[in-house]
Design an enzyme around this catalytic site. Structure first.
Site, PDB file in Angstrom:
ATOM      1  N   THR A 187       0.926  -1.345  -0.031  1.00 30.20           N
ATOM      2  CA  THR A 187       0.040   0.171  -0.020  1.00 30.20           C
ATOM      3  C   THR A 187       0.949   1.173  -0.168  1.00 30.20           C
ATOM      4  O   THR A 187       1.992   1.245   0.618  1.00 30.20           O
ATOM      5  CB  THR A 187      -0.963  -0.041   1.191  1.00 30.20           C
ATOM      6  OG1 THR A 187      -1.446   1.226   1.612  1.00 30.20           O
ATOM      7  CG2 THR A 187      -0.001  -0.495   2.418  1.00 30.20           C
ATOM      8  N   TYR A 211      -1.499   0.145  10.792  1.00 25.52           N
ATOM      9  CA  TYR A 211      -1.771  -0.577   9.633  1.00 25.52           C
ATOM     10  C   TYR A 211      -0.731  -0.425   8.894  1.00 25.52           C
ATOM     11  O   TYR A 211      -0.219  -1.651   8.478  1.00 25.52           O
ATOM     12  CB  TYR A 211      -3.077   0.117   9.158  1.00 25.52           C
ATOM     13  CG  TYR A 211      -3.144  -0.184   7.616  1.00 25.52           C
ATOM     14  CD1 TYR A 211      -3.671  -1.466   7.424  1.00 25.52           C
ATOM     15  CD2 TYR A 211      -2.729   0.647   6.556  1.00 25.52           C
ATOM     16  CE1 TYR A 211      -4.079  -1.832   5.973  1.00 25.52           C
ATOM     17  CE2 TYR A 211      -3.109   0.101   5.193  1.00 25.52           C
ATOM     18  CZ  TYR A 211      -3.695  -0.912   5.012  1.00 25.52           C
ATOM     19  OH  TYR A 211      -3.929  -1.240   3.635  1.00 25.52           O
TER      20      TYR A 211
END
Ligand code: NDP
Ligand code: GDR
Length: 369
Positions: A149, A173
């Site tokens: 990501t 995250y």
């Protein structure tokens, strides 16, 4: 019939030359589009779903095939990224040529509330899956895609961000995904596996989860338009994101596993837009004049004439550490995969608003019966 035949869901008469894929996170936004794409390409598609107290397969229900019929190519298996033995068994039974690891606790803000769970699923879950391939001696036959990501870039070091930009994660995250990124690289180098990271910038669609900002906005636009909601509360309006369409991005994932050599690649549109501008775009799609309140009241033209306010800032949606600006450079993907995004943001905002409008109308109709 043996016990093994009873517990296994996979028919033994499947053609040996048919490509098989396993998708973790198949019930999510990307998993559902990827499953559609792979089925269209003739793959046998296996997905892992979690046990839940209510049905949680809305996004893939249209792909369901009656397992009693011949020629079934779509299978769901109960499982969880926190359960290593379950993952090993599923990989062993399905014998996939390609594994797409899309499962994750994928909400950045939630990761501040549940950091340990996020690390367990997003970081260790990836390790468990890679180990499953190794334990089963499938390194040579199985290709592995890791859903990495743009959150890895975190605190802005340079723009546009490319494969060579240093990482600086800004949330539990992102820190978990950083581990997953490097363990994927390490297994490629240590065990000669075809394993790669797609470093994907934000991508959205009508199937986006309702608590991510674009969907939260388009859903609110639809409900405000239909008189079902008065206003929407948002956090940091100045954050900028490089937003694309999920349909374009799942095609990139597939392309990444079809190359001669595994490599980590950025997928992005190369355009960045603030949350504030996305709000304007979405409300315009429904022909509503945006009226702001809260921190933006003075600066952003609070409509004194009507006195109505439909967008308000609520600091509860601020993050302890924010990623201010994402803007990706996908030149390498263009060059090696021939990948180009086809959707533009305005078009996507319109599609999302339209879809949420239809959903809100249906819900209202059901409630009025
Ligand atoms: P979603 O949140 O829509 O889907 C996540 C999927 O993971 C769901 O199927 C969910 O199941 C599943 N899942 C969550 N926890 C577990 C668990 N413990 N065990 C098994 N499955 C689990 O995410 P997206 O489709 O948007 O994203 C796909 C992947 O790509 C994620 O890894 C995300 O972090 C990453 N990513 C996404 C980007 C984006 O902009 N969309 C950009 C870059 C990376 P359930 O339906 O039961 O909740
Ligand atoms: P992001 O997506 O954190 O980029 O992660 P999200 O849509 O949650 O936030 C984007 C930006 O909008 C700001 N924001 C708000 N966000 C939410 N969710 N709700 C609000 O009310 C709100 N108001 C402002 C946020 O602060 C942020 O700056 C997504 C996920 O899909 C990840 O899994 C993926 O890795 C990255 O995209 C790339």
């Amino acid at each position: 019939m043996s016990k093994k035949e009873i517990t296994s869901k996979i028919p033994d008469n499947r053609p040996a030359d048919r490509k098989r894929a396993l998708i973790t996170g198949i019930t999510g936004q990307d998993g559902s589009y990827l499953a559609e794409l792979l089925l269209e390409k003739g793959y046998e598609v296996h997905g892992i779903k979690r046990r839940a107290s209510q049905f949680n397969t809305d996004r893939v229900d249209h792909l369901y095939q009656d397992p009693h019929k011949e020629e079934v190519r779509f299978f769901l298996h109960y499982g969880d990224m926190t359960d290593a033995t379950n993952l090993i068994r599923i990989v062993q039974e399905t014998k996939p040529h390609e594994i797409y690891n899309l499962a994750a606790q994928s909400h950045v803000q939630v990761s501040f509330d549940s950091p340990e769970y996020t690390a367990n699923v997003d970081a260790l879950g990836t390790l468990r899956l890679l180990e499953a391939i190794r334990i089963l001696d499938m390194e040579e036959e199985t290709r592995f895609y890791q859903a990495s990501t743009s959150e890895l870039y975190g605190k802005v070091q340079e723009t546009p961000q490319s494969e060579t930009t240093p990482f600086y994660p800004r949330s539990p995250y992102a820190a978990a995904k950083l581990y997953a990124y490097w363990i994927t690289v390490n297994y490629r180098e240590a065990y000669d596996m075809y394993a790669c990271n797609g470093i994907l910038f934000n991508h959205e669609s009508p199937r986006r989860g309702e608590t991510f900002v674009t969907r939260k906005i388009t859903r609110a636009v639809a409900r405000i338009k239909l008189g079902q909601q008065e206003k929407v509360y948002l956090g940091n309006l100045d954050a900028k994101r490089d937003w694309g369409h999920a349909k374009d991005y799942v095609e990139g994932m597939w392309l990444m596993l079809q190359q001669e050599k595994a490599r980590d690649l950025v997928l992005a549109t190369g355009t960045t837009t603030s949350v504030r501008d996305f709000v304007d775009m979405a409300f315009q799609a429904a022909e509503i004049n945006v009226v702001w309140e809260g921190e933006d009241r003075d600066e952003k033209g609070y409509d004194a004439e009507t006195g109505e306010c439909i967008v308000e800032v609520d600091p509860r949606y601020y993050r302890p550490t924010e990623v201010d600006l994402l803007l990706g450079d996908a030149a390498k993907a263009r060059e090696t995969l021939g990948w180009e995004p086809r959707y533009d943001l305005e078009e996507m905002a319109e599609e999302m608003v339209q879809s949420d409008m239809t959903g809100a109308q249906k819900k209202a109709a059901v409630e009025n019966v």
